[in-house]
Design a protein around this motif. Sequence first.
Motif, PDB file in Angstrom:
ATOM      1  N   ASP A 128      10.999  69.661   1.990  1.00  0.00           N
ATOM      2  CA  ASP A 128      11.649  70.778   1.294  1.00  0.00           C
ATOM      3  C   ASP A 128      12.496  70.152   0.191  1.00  0.00           C
ATOM      4  OD1 ASP A 128      12.913  73.027   0.411  1.00  0.00           O
ATOM      5  OD2 ASP A 128      14.015  73.427   2.262  1.00  0.00           O
ATOM      6  N   LEU A 129      11.820  69.653  -0.839  1.00  0.00           N
ATOM      7  CA  LEU A 129      12.478  68.863  -1.863  1.00  0.00           C
ATOM      8  C   LEU A 129      13.436  69.668  -2.725  1.00  0.00           C
ATOM      9  CD1 LEU A 129       9.383  66.742  -2.962  1.00  0.00           C
ATOM     10  CD2 LEU A 129      11.258  66.008  -1.474  1.00  0.00           C
ATOM     11  N   LEU A 130      13.177  70.958  -2.870  1.00  0.00           N
ATOM     12  CA  LEU A 130      14.042  71.805  -3.688  1.00  0.00           C
ATOM     13  C   LEU A 130      15.130  72.479  -2.867  1.00  0.00           C
ATOM     14  CD1 LEU A 130      11.394  73.465  -6.037  1.00  0.00           C
ATOM     15  CD2 LEU A 130      12.591  71.275  -6.287  1.00  0.00           C
ATOM     16  N   ARG A 131      15.089  72.254  -1.546  1.00  0.00           N
ATOM     17  CA  ARG A 131      16.092  72.784  -0.628  1.00  0.00           C
ATOM     18  C   ARG A 131      16.226  74.307  -0.735  1.00  0.00           C
ATOM     19  NH1 ARG A 131      20.811  68.140  -1.406  1.00  0.00           N
ATOM     20  NH2 ARG A 131      19.466  66.346  -0.903  1.00  0.00           N
ATOM     21  N   ASP A 132      15.083  74.951  -0.830  1.00  0.00           N
ATOM     22  CA  ASP A 132      15.080  76.414  -0.933  1.00  0.00           C
ATOM     23  C   ASP A 132      14.340  77.062   0.232  1.00  0.00           C
ATOM     24  OD1 ASP A 132      12.492  75.697  -1.501  1.00  0.00           O
ATOM     25  OD2 ASP A 132      12.403  76.659  -3.472  1.00  0.00           O
ATOM     26  N   GLY A 133      13.996  76.274   1.257  1.00  0.00           N
ATOM     27  CA  GLY A 133      13.305  76.815   2.408  1.00  0.00           C
ATOM     28  C   GLY A 133      11.801  76.874   2.261  1.00  0.00           C
ATOM     29  N   ASN A 134      11.271  76.497   1.089  1.00  0.00           N
ATOM     30  CA  ASN A 134       9.830  76.466   0.872  1.00  0.00           C
ATOM     31  C   ASN A 134       9.331  75.024   0.980  1.00  0.00           C
ATOM     32  OD1 ASN A 134       9.423  79.303   0.217  1.00  0.00           O
ATOM     33  ND2 ASN A 134      10.567  78.863  -1.665  1.00  0.00           N
TER      34      ASN A 134
END
Length: 270
Positions: A128-134
């Motif tokens: 989850d590299l963008l830390r947005d849950g996706n």
Amino acid sequence: MNSVQLLRSQLRPALMGLLMTMACVTCVHADDGVALTHIDQVPEGVEVPGKQVAAYTWDDRQGKNLLVLAEQVSEREDDGTQSAFVYAAQYLLTGDHPKRVWMLHDDVQHCEFDASLRFDQSATKVTDLLRDGNSQVTVGYSRTCTSDVSPNEFKLIMRVGKSGKYRLRGLDRVGASWWDEDAGALRGMPLPTDCSVEAQQKLVSQYKEQGTELPLPGCYGDEKDFAKAPGDYLVFMRRHWFALMQKQDADWSQSLAQPQEAAEDVESAP
């Protein structure tokens, strides 16, 4: 049992509880909270060709996910050729029926030598590299049609959602070095630490192997797929690629050194 690392800054306790309640015969819970399920527990409705070699589950904001990896090698045809295949598929396990998000397929068709397509399961990562849950799903595999021991084509592929696909493609470190009997040491092009064209050409010049084609063993060709991707994707994939190549290089070197050590032990025995 192989492991998949899910890189998150936070993992909600509710998701941890949901993973812990999933019924499976063989289940490993990694320190970062990712549950790995044995391939026998793949639910009905998940259809992936070939022989399943690994399956993993995790949760993100879309729900419960399943990744299945499969391989297949055909019998030789009447003309002596052989084909090999790999498949990877991500499913969402929400509702009454698994819903396929994407399927990856690659093949070596009608190979006159030895066809091979194998997943490197240490390449499998869920992040989850963008830390947005996706989540992003990364898999890697080697691909070859050869009659000798030489570097294979290696692909490291990140899938993001239904349509996002980012790839690094080059050569692995199998056969990149050999044992020099006269010198009593390993020889060969060292593992590159920079896959830019300039850095690869400099390494070729340094070792005076003019005419060597790029990419060198252990390097990928280009980063074009990431031109419009979030910067964190390329940073992760570069780091992941070199970590895999370092492991391959160490494993290959050890496999060459062990026979020499065994021979020395025999010679020194009384």
